[in-house]
Enzyme design. Structure first.
Site, short mmCIF file in Angstrom:
data_model
loop_
_atom_site.label_atom_id
_atom_site.label_comp_id
_atom_site.label_asym_id
_atom_site.label_seq_id
_atom_site.Cartn_x
_atom_site.Cartn_y
_atom_site.Cartn_z
N GLY A 60 0.75 -1.25 0.31
CA GLY A 60 0.47 -0.34 0.36
C GLY A 60 0.83 0.99 0.15
O GLY A 60 0.32 2.00 0.30
N TRP A 62 2.33 2.66 -2.63
CA TRP A 62 1.82 3.61 -3.58
C TRP A 62 0.07 3.94 -3.41
O TRP A 62 0.47 5.76 -3.61
CB TRP A 62 2.23 2.61 -4.57
CG TRP A 62 3.94 2.56 -5.40
CD1 TRP A 62 4.65 2.79 -4.58
CD2 TRP A 62 4.24 2.76 -7.23
NE1 TRP A 62 5.96 2.45 -5.47
CE2 TRP A 62 5.16 2.47 -6.71
CE3 TRP A 62 3.25 2.45 -8.24
CZ2 TRP A 62 5.80 1.96 -7.44
CZ3 TRP A 62 3.58 1.80 -9.01
CH2 TRP A 62 5.08 2.27 -8.97
N ASP A 80 -5.13 -5.64 -6.20
CA ASP A 80 -4.22 -6.91 -5.89
C ASP A 80 -4.34 -8.15 -4.91
O ASP A 80 -5.95 -8.29 -4.68
CB ASP A 80 -2.64 -6.28 -4.56
CG ASP A 80 -1.01 -6.93 -4.38
OD1 ASP A 80 -0.65 -5.83 -4.44
OD2 ASP A 80 -1.62 -8.06 -4.03
N ASP A 121 2.52 -2.16 -10.74
CA ASP A 121 4.22 -2.74 -9.62
C ASP A 121 3.88 -3.90 -9.49
O ASP A 121 4.25 -4.62 -8.57
CB ASP A 121 3.92 -1.56 -8.37
CG ASP A 121 5.44 -2.03 -7.90
OD1 ASP A 121 6.66 -1.36 -9.02
OD2 ASP A 121 5.92 -2.21 -6.70
N LYS A 161 5.75 -1.66 -14.02
CA LYS A 161 7.80 -1.78 -13.35
C LYS A 161 8.30 -3.14 -14.30
O LYS A 161 6.82 -4.24 -14.81
CB LYS A 161 7.20 -2.51 -12.23
CG LYS A 161 8.62 -3.27 -12.02
CD LYS A 161 8.94 -3.21 -9.91
CE LYS A 161 8.25 -4.60 -9.83
NZ LYS A 161 7.98 -4.83 -8.02
#
EC number: 2.1.1.166
Length: 205
Positions: A60, A62, A80, A121, A161
Site C-alpha cells: 500500500g 504507492w 492486488d 507495480d 514496472k
C-alpha cells in the site's frame, strides 16, 4: 547453510537500507514509496483531482503517496491479489487481475470514470525459473497496458514496472504504439543490481 547465510545477508541489508529506515520513520508501508515519489517529482503524475488506478498495490505504499498527492478531490482505486490493510480514502479490491471476474469488478467500481493515471507495480509469484518468471512478468505488464489503453482518458499516463530481459523490447514497442512518448525511469530507490525499470507512457494516443 548457504540459504541461511543468504537470508541473513538480505535481512542485514534490508534493515540498514536508507529507504527502509525512511519509510519506517515517515510512516510508509514500504521503501517503494520513494520510487514513486522520485518519478512523480520529475514527471508530475499525481496532480490534485486526478483519478488513479494502482495495480499490484499491496502493501500500500504507492496508495499512500497517491492518496496524499491527488488530494480530497482525487480518487484512488487499488487492486492486488494479496490482502492489504486499508488506506484511508483508497478503494481497494482484492483479487487476481488475470481473472475476468476481478477485472469486471474493478471496471464496475470505476463506474465509467475516465482514468488519468494507471500505475502497475505488479510482479508474479516467483517460480525460481528465470525464463518462466520473466514471461509471467511481461504477461502482467501486457494486461496492465491493455487496461490502460481501454480506460485512460486522452492524454492519460501509464507507469509500469518491467524487468529487463526476454520480451522487454517487445513490450516497449507495444507501449510506443499506445503512447506518444515512452520514457525509461530507474529511481534511486530501485537497487542497482535489480533488473527492474519503470516505463512511463505519456499522452495516450
Amino acid at each position: 547453510m548457504k540459504r541461511n547465510k543468504t537470508s541473513k545477508a538480505w535481512m542485514h541489508e534490508h534493515l540498514n537500507d536508507t529507504y527502509v529506515q525512511r519509510a519506517n520513520a515517515e510512516g510508509y508501508r514500504a521503501r517503494a514509496a520513494y520510487k514513486l515519489m522520485e518519478i512523480d517529482e520529475r514527471d508530475r503524475l499525481l496532480r490534485p483531482g486526478r483519478v488513479v488506478v494502482d495495480l499490484g498495490a499491496a502493501p500500500g505504499s504507492w496508495c499512500q503517496v497517491a492518496r496524499q498527492r491527488v488530494g480530497s478531490d482525487g480518487r484512488v482505486l487499488a487492486l492486488d491479489i494479496l490482502p492489504m490493510d486499508p488506506v484511508p480514502g483508497v478503494d481497494f479490491l482484492q483479487g487476481d487481475f488475470t481473472e475476468d471476474a476481478v477485472l469486471a469488478e474493478l471496471e464496475s467500481r470505476l463506474a465509467g470514470a475516465a482514468v488519468d493515471l494507471v500505475l502497475s507495480d505488479m510482479a508474479p509469484n516467483l517460480s525460481g525459473v528465470a525464463t518462466v518468471d520473466q514471461a509471467r512478468s511481461i504477461y502482467l505488464c501486457e494486461l496492465a497496458l491493455d487496461f490502460a489503453r481501454r480506460h485512460l482518458k486522452p492524454g492519460g499516463q501509464f507507469l509500469v514496472k518491467v524487468f529487463q530481459g526476454e520480451g522487454f523490447m517487445g513490450f516497449r514497442k507495444a507501449m510506443d504504439e499506445v503512447f506518444l512518448s515512452v520514457q525509461v525511469r530507474k529511481p534511486k530507490a530501485s537497487r542497482d543490481r535489480s533488473a527492474e525499470v519503470y516505463l512511463l507512457g505519456v499522452d495516450l494516443r
